[in-house]
Design a protein around this motif. Structure first.
Motif, PDB file in Angstrom:
ATOM      1  N   ARG A   1       0.840  -1.184   0.000  1.00 40.20           N
ATOM      2  CA  ARG A   1       0.000   0.000   0.000  1.00 40.20           C
ATOM      3  C   ARG A   1       0.885   1.247   0.000  1.00 40.20           C
ATOM      4  NH1 ARG A   1      -2.089   0.759   4.636  1.00 40.20           N
ATOM      5  NH2 ARG A   1      -3.628   2.231   3.831  1.00 40.20           N
ATOM      6  N   PRO A   2       0.331   2.402  -0.395  1.00 39.55           N
ATOM      7  CA  PRO A   2       1.141   3.624  -0.440  1.00 39.55           C
ATOM      8  C   PRO A   2       1.769   3.978   0.914  1.00 39.55           C
ATOM      9  CG  PRO A   2      -0.903   3.934  -1.642  1.00 39.55           C
ATOM     10  CD  PRO A   2      -1.031   2.616  -0.925  1.00 39.55           C
ATOM     11  N   VAL A   3       2.999   4.391   0.859  1.00 40.94           N
ATOM     12  CA  VAL A   3       3.784   4.765   2.040  1.00 40.94           C
ATOM     13  C   VAL A   3       4.355   6.166   1.818  1.00 40.94           C
ATOM     14  CG1 VAL A   3       5.868   4.252   3.392  1.00 40.94           C
ATOM     15  CG2 VAL A   3       4.414   2.384   2.572  1.00 40.94           C
ATOM     16  N   GLY A   4       4.419   6.951   2.874  1.00 44.53           N
ATOM     17  CA  GLY A   4       5.143   8.211   2.842  1.00 44.53           C
ATOM     18  C   GLY A   4       6.568   7.963   3.299  1.00 44.53           C
ATOM     19  N   LEU A   5       7.523   8.023   2.370  1.00 42.61           N
ATOM     20  CA  LEU A   5       8.938   7.789   2.676  1.00 42.61           C
ATOM     21  C   LEU A   5       9.609   9.128   2.937  1.00 42.61           C
ATOM     22  CD1 LEU A   5      11.498   6.053   2.864  1.00 42.61           C
ATOM     23  CD2 LEU A   5      11.679   6.219   0.367  1.00 42.61           C
TER      24      LEU A   5
ATOM     25  N   ALA B   1      10.862  -0.253  -4.329  1.00 42.02           N
ATOM     26  CA  ALA B   1      10.177  -1.206  -3.439  1.00 42.02           C
ATOM     27  C   ALA B   1       8.790  -0.726  -3.027  1.00 42.02           C
ATOM     28  CB  ALA B   1      11.025  -1.460  -2.191  1.00 42.02           C
ATOM     29  N   LEU B   2       8.444   0.517  -3.346  1.00 37.11           N
ATOM     30  CA  LEU B   2       7.199   1.086  -2.839  1.00 37.11           C
ATOM     31  C   LEU B   2       6.069   1.000  -3.862  1.00 37.11           C
ATOM     32  CD1 LEU B   2       8.540   4.211  -0.925  1.00 37.11           C
ATOM     33  CD2 LEU B   2       8.138   1.884  -0.081  1.00 37.11           C
ATOM     34  N   ALA B   3       4.850   0.957  -3.351  1.00 42.65           N
ATOM     35  CA  ALA B   3       3.659   0.806  -4.181  1.00 42.65           C
ATOM     36  C   ALA B   3       3.292   2.125  -4.860  1.00 42.65           C
ATOM     37  CB  ALA B   3       2.490   0.330  -3.314  1.00 42.65           C
ATOM     38  N   PRO B   4       2.590   2.039  -5.999  1.00 42.77           N
ATOM     39  CA  PRO B   4       2.055   3.263  -6.610  1.00 42.77           C
ATOM     40  C   PRO B   4       1.202   4.032  -5.605  1.00 42.77           C
ATOM     41  CG  PRO B   4       1.837   1.406  -8.113  1.00 42.77           C
ATOM     42  CD  PRO B   4       2.295   0.834  -6.798  1.00 42.77           C
ATOM     43  N   GLY B   5       1.285   5.353  -5.688  1.00 40.24           N
ATOM     44  CA  GLY B   5       0.597   6.199  -4.722  1.00 40.24           C
ATOM     45  C   GLY B   5       1.485   6.604  -3.560  1.00 40.24           C
ATOM     46  N   SER B   6       2.636   5.937  -3.439  1.00 43.34           N
ATOM     47  CA  SER B   6       3.590   6.312  -2.399  1.00 43.34           C
ATOM     48  C   SER B   6       4.174   7.686  -2.713  1.00 43.34           C
ATOM     49  CB  SER B   6       4.718   5.281  -2.300  1.00 43.34           C
ATOM     50  OG  SER B   6       4.232   4.032  -1.852  1.00 43.34           O
ATOM     51  N   CYS B   7       4.671   8.345  -1.669  1.00 46.62           N
ATOM     52  CA  CYS B   7       5.276   9.662  -1.818  1.00 46.62           C
ATOM     53  C   CYS B   7       6.667   9.670  -1.191  1.00 46.62           C
ATOM     54  CB  CYS B   7       4.417  10.731  -1.154  1.00 46.62           C
ATOM     55  SG  CYS B   7       2.805  10.967  -1.924  1.00 46.62           S
ATOM     56  N   LEU B   8       7.557  10.408  -1.816  1.00 49.32           N
ATOM     57  CA  LEU B   8       8.928  10.546  -1.329  1.00 49.32           C
ATOM     58  C   LEU B   8       9.183  12.001  -0.964  1.00 49.32           C
ATOM     59  CD1 LEU B   8      11.898   9.653  -0.915  1.00 49.32           C
ATOM     60  CD2 LEU B   8      12.230   9.970  -3.383  1.00 49.32           C
ATOM     61  N   VAL B   9       9.661  12.206   0.252  1.00 49.85           N
ATOM     62  CA  VAL B   9      10.031  13.539   0.738  1.00 49.85           C
ATOM     63  C   VAL B   9      11.545  13.569   0.916  1.00 49.85           C
ATOM     64  CG1 VAL B   9       9.816  15.191   2.644  1.00 49.85           C
ATOM     65  CG2 VAL B   9       7.823  13.839   1.923  1.00 49.85           C
ATOM     66  N   VAL B  10      12.198  14.517   0.272  1.00 50.58           N
ATOM     67  CA  VAL B  10      13.655  14.664   0.378  1.00 50.58           C
ATOM     68  C   VAL B  10      13.996  16.119   0.655  1.00 50.58           C
ATOM     69  CG1 VAL B  10      15.867  14.545  -0.841  1.00 50.58           C
ATOM     70  CG2 VAL B  10      14.177  12.738  -1.189  1.00 50.58           C
TER      71      VAL B  10
ATOM     72  N   VAL C   1      17.565  22.580  -0.054  1.00 49.40           N
ATOM     73  CA  VAL C   1      16.377  22.493  -0.900  1.00 49.40           C
ATOM     74  C   VAL C   1      15.647  21.191  -0.615  1.00 49.40           C
ATOM     75  CG1 VAL C   1      17.456  23.898  -2.707  1.00 49.40           C
ATOM     76  CG2 VAL C   1      17.567  21.394  -2.838  1.00 49.40           C
ATOM     77  N   GLY C   2      14.429  21.094  -1.132  1.00 45.95           N
ATOM     78  CA  GLY C   2      13.680  19.861  -0.927  1.00 45.95           C
ATOM     79  C   GLY C   2      12.500  19.789  -1.862  1.00 45.95           C
ATOM     80  N   GLY C   3      11.848  18.637  -1.806  1.00 43.60           N
ATOM     81  CA  GLY C   3      10.666  18.442  -2.631  1.00 43.60           C
ATOM     82  C   GLY C   3       9.915  17.200  -2.219  1.00 43.60           C
ATOM     83  N   VAL C   4       8.768  17.022  -2.838  1.00 42.63           N
ATOM     84  CA  VAL C   4       7.905  15.861  -2.611  1.00 42.63           C
ATOM     85  C   VAL C   4       7.501  15.309  -3.970  1.00 42.63           C
ATOM     86  CG1 VAL C   4       5.729  15.039  -1.659  1.00 42.63           C
ATOM     87  CG2 VAL C   4       7.033  16.789  -0.435  1.00 42.63           C
ATOM     88  N   ALA C   5       7.559  13.986  -4.127  1.00 40.36           N
ATOM     89  CA  ALA C   5       7.185  13.372  -5.399  1.00 40.36           C
ATOM     90  C   ALA C   5       6.261  12.192  -5.142  1.00 40.36           C
ATOM     91  CB  ALA C   5       8.423  12.928  -6.168  1.00 40.36           C
ATOM     92  N   VAL C   6       5.444  11.871  -6.149  1.00 35.82           N
ATOM     93  CA  VAL C   6       4.444  10.813  -6.059  1.00 35.82           C
ATOM     94  C   VAL C   6       4.749   9.732  -7.090  1.00 35.82           C
ATOM     95  CG1 VAL C   6       1.976  10.260  -6.118  1.00 35.82           C
ATOM     96  CG2 VAL C   6       2.732  12.553  -5.385  1.00 35.82           C
TER      97      VAL C   6
END
Length: 296
Positions: free
Chosen positions: A167-171, A196-205, A289-294
């Motif tokens: 399921r989607p995870v916020g990484l 390794a993550l499911a569609p709908g997951s989000c990555l915060v860097v 800097v940073g961002g969020v991606a889906v």
């Protein structure tokens, strides 16, 4: 969240929450990333060596504290976006550091009270302090593991039963990839986690940034001085180009405004009282800097 007086807490109660074979790794004579950040954020979880490191970097380029506080506020805003606007109810926070007010689980619980959060850090101090603070929390726990072993991190996090990677995870990779050297392949680490993550997951860097020298020579010089100070005293800390930082998101869809100065990522109104409202002064705002991606 309740607080403990430190470093007395770390010396006295911390060992009770640290595996026996790890307790000798708590070294008050060696600066720790987690404790240095705690000092910058106004916490109590640090030793003299950590304060010396933090103050040295601040003397080299005044405003390092701004970067730490700006990073914390960005992670808080990003977490609120993932929970409140995207409905994510499970989070994996790698390189979480020592607990402070407004942790990921606290922000997520504003919108989703039963959201589940697994914190991961390689510092035994984080394990000790986090387990003590979260001792009676059923939706949140802390693991000791290393970002450079992403498959181990993911499998251990899933074994807790709190996360379902199907399921989607916020990484959350807030302020941690810049503590990997080039030899440790941060791009490869980020890719293996994304895959390794499911569609709908989000990555915060969020990541220390060296601005383009031709466009912003003075900012680029400050970034280089800070990197030298971190590598000298902390043995870690890399300021990378905006292009390198964007690569950590791979082909995931970047949420507006993309990879940007943290001040520009969905800022709150100046008079906002909620967590995440801190705005960095202009002097060093482009050095992180940073961002969020889906994942589509």
């Amino acid at each position: 969240m309740p607080r403990f007086e430190s470093p007395e807490f770390m010396k006295r109660a911390g060992y009770a929450y640290t595996p026996e074979n790890e307790s000798d790794r708590i070294d008050p004579a060696k600066a720790s990333i987690a404790r240095v950040y705690s000092y910058y954020l106004g916490g109590k979880d640090h030793f003299e060596v950590d304060r010396d490191m933090a103050n040295y970097a601040e003397s080299v380029v005044p405003g390092v504290t701004d970067l730490a506080m700006g990073n914390r506020a960005f992670v808080q805003r990003a977490t609120r976006y993932l929970a409140a606007e995207r409905g994510l109810d499970q989070f994996l926070d790698i390189g979480s550091g020592l607990p402070t007010d407004g942790n990921v689980h606290e922000i997520a619980h504003e919108s989703i009270p039963d959201a589940r959060v697994v914190y991961v850090d390689n510092d035994p101090i984080v394990l000790a302090h986090g387990r003590a603070l979260l001792d009676d929390n059923r939706t949140t726990l802390v693991l000791q593991n290393d970002l450079t072993k992403p498959e181990d991190v993911l499998s251990e996090a899933e074994r807790t039963g709190l996360l379902d990677l199907k399921r989607p995870v916020g990484l959350m990779l807030g302020g941690i990839l810049h503590h990997l050297s080039d030899a440790q392949d941060p791009d490869g680490v980020a890719r293996r986690l994304r895959d390794a993550l499911a569609p709908g997951s989000c990555l915060v860097v969020s990541h220390f940034c060296e601005p383009d020298f031709a466009r912003s020579p003075e900012e680029a010089k400050r970034a280089r001085r800070l990197q030298a100070a971190f590598l000298e005293r902390l043995k870690t800390g890399m300021w990378r180009s905006p292009e390198q930082i964007r690569s950590y998101f791979g082909d995931w869809h970047l949420v507006e405004p993309g990879v940007a100065s943290l001040n520009r990522w969905r800022p709150l109104p100046p008079d906002a009282k909620s967590l995440g409202s801190y705005t960095m002064p202009p002097r060093n705002e482009n050095l992180i800097v940073g961002g969020v991606a889906v994942k589509q």
